[in-house]
Write a protein that holds these residues in place. Structure first.
Motif, PDB file in Angstrom:
ATOM      1  N   LYS A  65      36.113   3.905 -42.455  1.00 44.45           N
ATOM      2  CA  LYS A  65      34.984   4.194 -41.944  1.00 44.45           C
ATOM      3  C   LYS A  65      33.999   3.173 -42.715  1.00 44.45           C
ATOM      4  N   ILE A  66      32.804   2.791 -41.770  1.00 49.95           N
ATOM      5  CA  ILE A  66      31.836   1.739 -42.362  1.00 49.95           C
ATOM      6  C   ILE A  66      30.603   2.537 -42.918  1.00 49.95           C
ATOM      7  N   ASP A  67      30.082   1.838 -43.762  1.00 48.26           N
ATOM      8  CA  ASP A  67      28.945   2.160 -44.517  1.00 48.26           C
ATOM      9  C   ASP A  67      27.973   0.922 -44.825  1.00 48.26           C
ATOM     10  N   ALA A  68      26.873   0.905 -44.426  1.00 52.40           N
ATOM     11  CA  ALA A  68      25.667  -0.047 -44.826  1.00 52.40           C
ATOM     12  C   ALA A  68      25.916  -1.396 -44.677  1.00 52.40           C
ATOM     13  N   ILE A 110      21.386  -0.540 -43.692  1.00 55.20           N
ATOM     14  CA  ILE A 110      21.314   0.710 -42.963  1.00 55.20           C
ATOM     15  C   ILE A 110      22.733   1.065 -43.002  1.00 55.20           C
ATOM     16  N   GLY A 111      23.059   2.485 -43.110  1.00 55.12           N
ATOM     17  CA  GLY A 111      24.417   2.809 -43.002  1.00 55.12           C
ATOM     18  C   GLY A 111      24.439   4.546 -42.952  1.00 55.12           C
ATOM     19  N   SER A 118      33.039  -0.094 -33.781  1.00 57.58           N
ATOM     20  CA  SER A 118      31.802   0.134 -32.968  1.00 57.58           C
ATOM     21  C   SER A 118      30.624   0.120 -33.904  1.00 57.58           C
ATOM     22  N   ALA A 119      30.747   0.751 -35.282  1.00 59.14           N
ATOM     23  CA  ALA A 119      29.763   1.046 -36.273  1.00 59.14           C
ATOM     24  C   ALA A 119      29.236  -0.271 -36.795  1.00 59.14           C
ATOM     25  N   LEU A 120      29.847  -1.278 -36.915  1.00 66.00           N
ATOM     26  CA  LEU A 120      29.756  -2.429 -37.579  1.00 66.00           C
ATOM     27  C   LEU A 120      28.611  -3.407 -36.572  1.00 66.00           C
ATOM     28  N   THR A 121      28.803  -3.461 -35.510  1.00 67.08           N
ATOM     29  CA  THR A 121      27.688  -4.084 -34.673  1.00 67.08           C
ATOM     30  C   THR A 121      26.490  -3.127 -34.744  1.00 67.08           C
ATOM     31  N   GLU A 122      26.660  -2.065 -34.418  1.00 70.01           N
ATOM     32  CA  GLU A 122      25.327  -1.055 -34.526  1.00 70.01           C
ATOM     33  C   GLU A 122      24.615  -1.019 -35.596  1.00 70.01           C
ATOM     34  N   PHE A 123      25.173  -1.086 -36.618  1.00 75.56           N
ATOM     35  CA  PHE A 123      24.499  -1.156 -37.977  1.00 75.56           C
ATOM     36  C   PHE A 123      24.069  -2.288 -38.544  1.00 75.56           C
ATOM     37  N   ALA A 124      24.803  -3.505 -37.973  1.00 81.98           N
ATOM     38  CA  ALA A 124      24.413  -4.733 -38.380  1.00 81.98           C
ATOM     39  C   ALA A 124      23.090  -5.224 -37.589  1.00 81.98           C
ATOM     40  N   LEU A 125      22.980  -4.721 -36.252  1.00 80.81           N
ATOM     41  CA  LEU A 125      21.706  -4.883 -35.394  1.00 80.81           C
ATOM     42  C   LEU A 125      20.561  -3.902 -36.051  1.00 80.81           C
ATOM     43  N   THR A 126      20.897  -2.731 -36.363  1.00 82.48           N
ATOM     44  CA  THR A 126      19.882  -1.587 -36.809  1.00 82.48           C
ATOM     45  C   THR A 126      19.379  -2.144 -38.257  1.00 82.48           C
ATOM     46  N   SER A 127      20.075  -2.625 -39.063  1.00 83.24           N
ATOM     47  CA  SER A 127      19.620  -3.343 -40.405  1.00 83.24           C
ATOM     48  C   SER A 127      18.725  -4.470 -40.368  1.00 83.24           C
ATOM     49  N   ALA A 128      19.333  -5.257 -39.415  1.00 85.21           N
ATOM     50  CA  ALA A 128      18.502  -6.368 -39.013  1.00 85.21           C
ATOM     51  C   ALA A 128      17.057  -6.411 -38.490  1.00 85.21           C
ATOM     52  N   PHE A 129      16.928  -5.327 -37.533  1.00 81.37           N
ATOM     53  CA  PHE A 129      15.805  -5.356 -36.726  1.00 81.37           C
ATOM     54  C   PHE A 129      14.988  -3.763 -36.848  1.00 81.37           C
ATOM     55  N   HIS A 130      15.588  -2.867 -37.634  1.00 76.21           N
ATOM     56  CA  HIS A 130      15.045  -1.390 -37.495  1.00 76.21           C
ATOM     57  C   HIS A 130      14.859  -0.872 -38.757  1.00 76.21           C
ATOM     58  N   ASP A 131      15.172  -1.637 -39.741  1.00 78.38           N
ATOM     59  CA  ASP A 131      15.096  -0.909 -41.178  1.00 78.38           C
ATOM     60  C   ASP A 131      13.729  -1.199 -41.454  1.00 78.38           C
ATOM     61  N   VAL A 132      12.715   0.078 -41.661  1.00 80.33           N
ATOM     62  CA  VAL A 132      11.331   0.139 -41.738  1.00 80.33           C
ATOM     63  C   VAL A 132      11.057  -0.405 -42.793  1.00 80.33           C
ATOM     64  N   ARG A 133      11.769  -0.466 -43.737  1.00 82.28           N
ATOM     65  CA  ARG A 133      11.339  -1.240 -45.403  1.00 82.28           C
ATOM     66  C   ARG A 133      11.295  -2.675 -44.965  1.00 82.28           C
ATOM     67  N   PHE A 134      11.548  -3.443 -44.048  1.00 79.34           N
ATOM     68  CA  PHE A 134      11.535  -4.751 -43.749  1.00 79.34           C
ATOM     69  C   PHE A 134      10.845  -5.092 -42.504  1.00 79.34           C
TER      70      PHE A 134
END
Length: 128
Positions: A15-18, A33-34, A43-59
């Motif tokens: 499984k994937i994390d962060a 994000i993870g 499925s998680a790799l694409t989702e979390f890569a996009l989320t960390s690039a565009f939706h991590d509220v710290r950046f």
């Protein structure tokens, strides 16, 4: 709890994390994000890569001009085990999950550090 990273060259049904997004010039973290919940890698790799690039509220979201300088790092946490004490882990090898309750409240708190965080920050076990 401890988690060990799986070398990137190994076949993986884990499984994937962060996923973390870095700017290449100085490896400045741009998103991370993870989840600790098991997720299929494909499925998680694409989702979390996009989320960390565009939706991590710290950046701020990644801008198009940054894309050529970006690097992506993925940490897969596997093999969790409880610690005997707060120093029962190796920076750079183990990730740590810290859970505790506030003294004056009944609130729970937690933090997760990926295996590379302590090394990247120059932290000792105690500082982490």
């Amino acid at each position: 709890k401890l988690g060990r990273t799986r070398p990137a060259t190994m076949p993986c049904d884990e499984k994937i994390d962060a996923p973390k997004v870095y700017e290449d010039s100085d490896y400045e973290l741009r998103g991370c994000i993870g989840t600790l919940a098991p997720r299929p890698l494909d499925s998680a790799l694409t989702e979390f890569a996009l989320t960390s690039a565009f939706h991590d509220v710290r950046f701020d979201p990644i801008a198009l001009i940054e894309v050529p300088r970006l690097k992506l790092a993925v940490s897969l946490l596997v093999g969790f085990s409880p610690c005997r004490d707060c120093l029962d882990w190796v920076p750079g090898l183990h990730g740590i999950i810290i859970k505790f309750h506030g003294d004056s409240t009944k609130r729970s708190f937690s933090a997760t550090y990926l295996p590379e965080v302590a090394v990247e920050q120059g932290w000792s076990q105690r500082e982490a």
